[in-house]
Scaffold this active site. Structure first.
Site, PDB file in Angstrom:
ATOM      1  CE  LYS A  45      -3.387  -2.438   2.476  1.00  0.00           C
ATOM      2  NZ  LYS A  45      -4.423  -2.751   3.991  1.00  0.00           N
ATOM      3  CD  GLN A  89      -3.513  -4.796   6.915  1.00  0.00           C
ATOM      4  OE1 GLN A  89      -3.314  -3.370   5.836  1.00  0.00           O
ATOM      5  NE2 GLN A  89      -3.499  -5.381   6.493  1.00  0.00           N
ATOM      6  CG  ASP A 112      -9.981  -0.833   4.493  1.00  0.00           C
ATOM      7  OD1 ASP A 112      -9.019  -1.553   3.448  1.00  0.00           O
ATOM      8  OD2 ASP A 112      -8.990  -0.888   5.336  1.00  0.00           O
TER       9      ASP A 112
END
Ligand code: NAP
Length: 264
Positions: A45, A89, A112
């Site tokens: 990422k 995460q 997300d």
């Protein structure tokens, strides 16, 4: 065009767009684990963000941090106008509720797309739809089978395919083998997300014009293997590695840019 080429092309477009803005998009990744797979995903990422010109900061926290303190840290970022997007995460340590954390991230910054009030769709299913559309796959009235019903892949995948006017069937661990065979043999699009190496294999029959989208990432003898055995007798099958994983990473950038464009 294969997925690597597609992702490279889309990243070039994003890079060009970002270079035209006066300020750079900014996002934060919060990490509360020491998980080797997470380290790999985060590295990816950070690399993607740097490639297109997005500022990305990794904030690491001690795995003993309490849920309350983690939520307080999330709220600091929620209220920081210089940060456009936030990712926490997963997985989190067992003493922290992933659901509570997903709800703590402001829907306005939820890259997300996990928050129920988020206007953004989760990256994996959204990216798959974008890729199928890029390939000009005609989805209207097609028989789509989604294998797996998780909240981050299977369910939103089914919802998005339905939005594209597919006839959608969702299969899961309670589906009988006989029904599984019947639905798969009649499917035009199969999205498999079960987390079982080579779950789809030559023991099933397929339409030769079918498209198999393999979401699975399984580690077998140190290698990454999909949920579908490679070389199925279908028109198109996404590879693992170098398939849906890349699409998901790209869509994270897409989601962040959607937030950023709304901000400026
Ligand atoms: P998950 O939460 O573990 O869900 C797995 C789903 O598969 C469940 O709905 C389960 O059914 C179903 N399932 C399990 N065994 C089955 C069987 N024998 N027959 C039919 N269905 C079965 O997994 P997930 O988070 O959706 O992830 C699935 C896979 O995709 C994993 O390998 C994960 O690593 C990978 N993944 C990849 C990406 C990417 O970017 N490429 C992104 C996310 C996930 P029940 O609900 O009945 O238990």
């Amino acid at each position: 065009m294969n997925i690597k080429e597609y992702v490279a092309l889309r990243k070039e477009e994003l890079k060009k767009e970002i270079s035209s803005y006066k300020r750079l998009p900014q996002f934060v990744i919060m990490q509360v684990n020491d998980d080797p797979a997470s380290n790999v995903y985060i590295k990816g990422k950070l690399k993607d963000a740097a490639e297109v010109g997005i500022n990305c900061e990794l904030r690491k926290f001690d795995i003993d941090i309490s849920e309350e303190e983690l939520i307080r840290q999330i709220e600091i970022i929620n209220n920081d106008p210089s940060v456009d997007g936030l990712i926490v995460q997963m997985p989190l340590p067992k003493h922290i509720s992933e659901d509570n954390i997903k709800l703590a991230v402001s829907p306005k910054k939820d890259v997300d797309g996990f928050h129920p009030l988020s206007k953004l769709d989760p990256c994996t299913p959204k990216g798959i739809i974008n890729y199928l559309k890029f390939l000009k796959v005609d989805l209207v009235g097609k028989n789509a089978v989604v294998i797996g019903r998780s909240n981050i892949v299977g369910k939103p995948m089914a919802r998005l395919l339905l939005k594209e006017s597919c006839n959608v069937t969702v299969l899961h661990s309670k589906t009988t083998r006989k029904d599984m065979e019947m639905y798969i043999s009649n499917a035009d699009i199969i999205v498999v997300a079960v987390g079982r190496a080579e779950f789809l294999n030559e023991t099933f029959t397929y339409k030769k014009e079918a498209i198999v989208v393999d979401v699975g990432i399984n580690r077998v003898d140190g290698h990454l293997v999909g949920d579908a055995k490679s070389g199925l007798p279908v028109q198109l099958q996404t590879p693992v590695p170098g398939g849906v994983g890349l699409i998901t990473r790209l869509t994270l950038l897409d989601n962040l840019m959607e937030i950023f464009r709304n901000e400026i």
